[in-house]
Design an enzyme around this catalytic site. Sequence first.
Site, mmCIF file in Angstrom:
data_model
loop_
_atom_site.group_PDB
_atom_site.id
_atom_site.type_symbol
_atom_site.label_atom_id
_atom_site.label_comp_id
_atom_site.label_asym_id
_atom_site.label_seq_id
_atom_site.Cartn_x
_atom_site.Cartn_y
_atom_site.Cartn_z
ATOM 1 N N GLU A 39 -8.080 32.753 -8.095
ATOM 2 C CA GLU A 39 -8.782 31.789 -7.246
ATOM 3 C C GLU A 39 -10.290 31.831 -7.479
ATOM 4 O O GLU A 39 -10.950 30.795 -7.515
ATOM 5 C CB GLU A 39 -8.465 32.042 -5.765
ATOM 6 C CG GLU A 39 -7.007 31.830 -5.392
ATOM 7 C CD GLU A 39 -6.473 30.462 -5.809
ATOM 8 O OE1 GLU A 39 -7.259 29.501 -5.849
ATOM 9 O OE2 GLU A 39 -5.277 30.367 -6.116
ATOM 10 N N GLY B 280 0.824 -1.196 0.000
ATOM 11 C CA GLY B 280 0.000 0.000 0.000
ATOM 12 C C GLY B 280 0.853 1.238 0.000
ATOM 13 O O GLY B 280 2.058 1.154 0.228
ATOM 14 N N PRO B 281 0.229 2.387 -0.233
ATOM 15 C CA PRO B 281 0.980 3.639 -0.267
ATOM 16 C C PRO B 281 1.616 3.950 1.091
ATOM 17 O O PRO B 281 1.190 3.374 2.102
ATOM 18 C CB PRO B 281 -0.073 4.691 -0.618
ATOM 19 C CG PRO B 281 -1.336 3.976 -0.866
ATOM 20 C CD PRO B 281 -1.202 2.567 -0.444
ATOM 21 N N THR C 229 3.365 -0.596 8.799
ATOM 22 C CA THR C 229 4.242 -0.874 9.929
ATOM 23 C C THR C 229 3.433 -0.957 11.215
ATOM 24 O O THR C 229 3.670 -1.808 12.068
ATOM 25 C CB THR C 229 5.317 0.218 10.034
ATOM 26 O OG1 THR C 229 5.926 0.370 8.746
ATOM 27 C CG2 THR C 229 6.370 -0.139 11.034
ATOM 28 N N ASP D 22 -1.682 24.238 -11.796
ATOM 29 C CA ASP D 22 -2.935 23.893 -12.477
ATOM 30 C C ASP D 22 -2.650 23.205 -13.803
ATOM 31 O O ASP D 22 -3.295 22.221 -14.167
ATOM 32 C CB ASP D 22 -3.745 25.165 -12.760
ATOM 33 C CG ASP D 22 -4.049 25.931 -11.491
ATOM 34 O OD1 ASP D 22 -4.090 25.303 -10.430
ATOM 35 O OD2 ASP D 22 -4.243 27.155 -11.586
HETATM 36 P P1 ADP Z 1 3.534 2.754 6.513
HETATM 37 O O1 ADP Z 1 2.367 2.169 5.792
HETATM 38 O O2 ADP Z 1 4.266 3.714 5.638
HETATM 39 O O3 ADP Z 1 4.392 1.751 7.173
HETATM 40 P P2 ADP Z 1 3.056 3.533 9.214
HETATM 41 O O4 ADP Z 1 2.480 2.282 9.714
HETATM 42 O O5 ADP Z 1 4.467 3.801 9.571
HETATM 43 O O6 ADP Z 1 2.881 3.662 7.646
HETATM 44 O O7 ADP Z 1 2.129 4.726 9.706
HETATM 45 C C1 ADP Z 1 2.651 5.914 10.179
HETATM 46 C C2 ADP Z 1 1.758 6.504 11.252
HETATM 47 O O8 ADP Z 1 0.500 6.905 10.717
HETATM 48 C C3 ADP Z 1 1.409 5.511 12.330
HETATM 49 O O9 ADP Z 1 2.365 5.521 13.328
HETATM 50 C C4 ADP Z 1 0.069 6.014 12.833
HETATM 51 O O10 ADP Z 1 0.248 7.018 13.793
HETATM 52 C C5 ADP Z 1 -0.539 6.639 11.612
HETATM 53 N N1 ADP Z 1 -1.494 5.722 10.970
HETATM 54 C C6 ADP Z 1 -1.406 5.255 9.715
HETATM 55 N N2 ADP Z 1 -2.449 4.462 9.406
HETATM 56 C C7 ADP Z 1 -3.224 4.412 10.506
HETATM 57 C C8 ADP Z 1 -4.451 3.736 10.828
HETATM 58 N N3 ADP Z 1 -5.083 2.966 9.936
HETATM 59 N N4 ADP Z 1 -4.952 3.915 12.057
HETATM 60 C C9 ADP Z 1 -4.328 4.694 12.960
HETATM 61 N N5 ADP Z 1 -3.176 5.341 12.723
HETATM 62 C C10 ADP Z 1 -2.616 5.222 11.510
HETATM 63 ZN ZN ZN Z 2 -4.777 27.947 -9.802
HETATM 64 MG MG MG Z 3 6.425 1.598 7.108
#
Ligand code: ADP
Ligand code: ZN
Ligand code: MG
Length: 614
Positions: free
Chosen positions: A434, A211-212, A218, A510
């Site tokens: 704008e 995923g993005p 993580t 734009d």
């Molecule tokens: P990646 O997908 O890049 O590994 P992370 O898991 O490191 O992203 O997410 C970074 C931070 O964003 C997390 O520590 C959390 O605070 C927040 N976050 C991201 N997704 C969620 C989620 N689904 N629910 C709650 N917090 C989220």
């Molecule tokens: Zn513009």
């Molecule tokens: Mg990560």
Amino acid sequence: MQKMEKPRKPLMFYYLIVLVVVILLNTLLFPRLMRQQITQVDYGTFIDMLERREVSMAQVEEDMVYFAGVAGEGETPALYSTVIFPNDMELINRLTESGCTFGAVKAEEMNPFLSLLLTFGVPVVIFILLGQLMSRAMMNRMGGGPMGSAMQFGKSSAKVYIASETGIKFTDVAGEDEAKENLMEVVDFLHNPQKYQAIGAKMPKGVLLVGPPGTGKTLLAKAVAGEAGVPFFSISGSEFVEMFVGMGANKVRDLFKQANEKAPCIVFIDEIDTIGKKRDGSGMGGSDEREQTLNQLLTEMDGFEGSKGVVILAATNRPETLDPALLRPGRFDRRVPVELPDLQGREAILRVHAKRVKLAENVDFNAIARAASGASGAELANMVNEAALRAVRQGRGMVTQEDLQESIEVVIAGYQKKNKILSDKERMIVSCHEIGHALVAALQTHSAPVAKITIIPRTSGALGYTMQVEQEERNLMSREELENQIATLTGGRAAEELVFQSITTGASNDIEKATKLARAMITRYGMSGDFDMVALETVTNQYMGGDTSLICAPETSAKIDQMVVETVKAQHEKARNLLRANEDKLRELSRFLCEKETITGAEFMEILEKKDGE
Ligand code: ADP
Ligand code: ZN
Ligand code: MG
């Protein structure tokens, strides 16, 4: 979460011990060494001191005299040396007359043992250590072999975690229900494997989270660690990248050895694309090490049995770059998408993070979530924090709706740049630009209504912007809607043309967006008529900016370019016509915005409709 075991004492540890011992020897056993220096004086001074009976002890050598001065109770005397005046026959007499004793003065200068140790011993030891390191590296390079025990170079540095009360749980992850469900199954398997074995079901060996960035991959893995109650090895792909060829492979081997010993357990490899890239066999310099590491990973994943209870989690935001061998069933046979959150998900994530801050009572999370369309979990978490910071800055005790609203803009567009002064003329142009966007959007029925227009410059470089908020979540876009979006994007420039008869650089963003949309319509969405449903471009990295690569003949490519130009041109013309038909409203609204700096969607619509009614 609690760190259970520090895997091995790193090399630095041994160096530190040596250092401490040397320092202790210096300060405790040979304290004089540290303090006493021998001052060189000329012979005359020496004779003078003798006559004044200021010499307490002397040591005569062939052509030097080392002597100590007189010191008070409890002090150490200063040390001196001097070159003997040639043929001073009287020297011994003078010394005895002055009443000083003869003894070893110079010996106190430097303990011979210590000086030997410092000048020869330490460098030799360092060289021996270095030599051992190098030879070990060479050994690994030539296919490993049993390692000695003292040195742990190239061993995996995977941290071992075990669940504890404070760990992250699934409830800390909002939204992403499918991913959570999937991972809960894995956790359940680790808790009662017999339930699965009874029916003959095998657990997937590997689960790949894709995923993005910032969607919580993580975080999900950490939640698994918190829920599973089994050892959790966490390592980032980049930690396998080593200086010497073969080291990465060694680390992989070691990681899996540890995991096998601790089974049931979970191994989490974050950012696996760093080691899992496609092998291209070109043998370019530097790819050797990576390839060996990947091969080792593949071998290890084949090597253990799923029933043993080792589950491998991995996360990546570039799944398309992964080697196909890694993705085949039997390795990472389950692929769990962790997508950008939808409206509901965004609201839930905001709520999870808002729990950690003091909130005013009437905060409308739904409105915030709607305004933050397209934001990732990490961005939403950041927004809540920015809102809290803003509340503190303004000396308030709780976070209000406005704080959250403003923080969306901070995260999207950067901070307000208060000290950036626009000239009156520039302010007028930006206002007009704008309002042009907003007016075109409002005049086309399909476009989303405007939420807010502002001409306060932002640190991102934007001089002003129009915030559009969709009423509901969009999954499909019709051709007309896309065209209207392009028209809205061209609206800013069109308004400038109309009111000022000249154009500015303010429209660069734009232009970029409009071109991208028009191009996608033709090459990917089959909305061009001419090309029908033929894909002319493919997206190469879905989660990282969505770059595309062209897959068509040069002539086709030229034709695409031409059609993109036509599409944008047509929409630009449409925007121009719309604005021309409403020129007085455009002027009035621009003046209003220029004066107020920020106007809401409601204020905008009021003026737009009031005029209509008259
Ligand atoms: P990646 O997908 O890049 O590994 P992370 O898991 O490191 O992203 O997410 C970074 C931070 O964003 C997390 O520590 C959390 O605070 C927040 N976050 C991201 N997704 C969620 C989620 N689904 N629910 C709650 N917090 C989220
Ligand atoms: Zn513009
Ligand atoms: Mg990560």
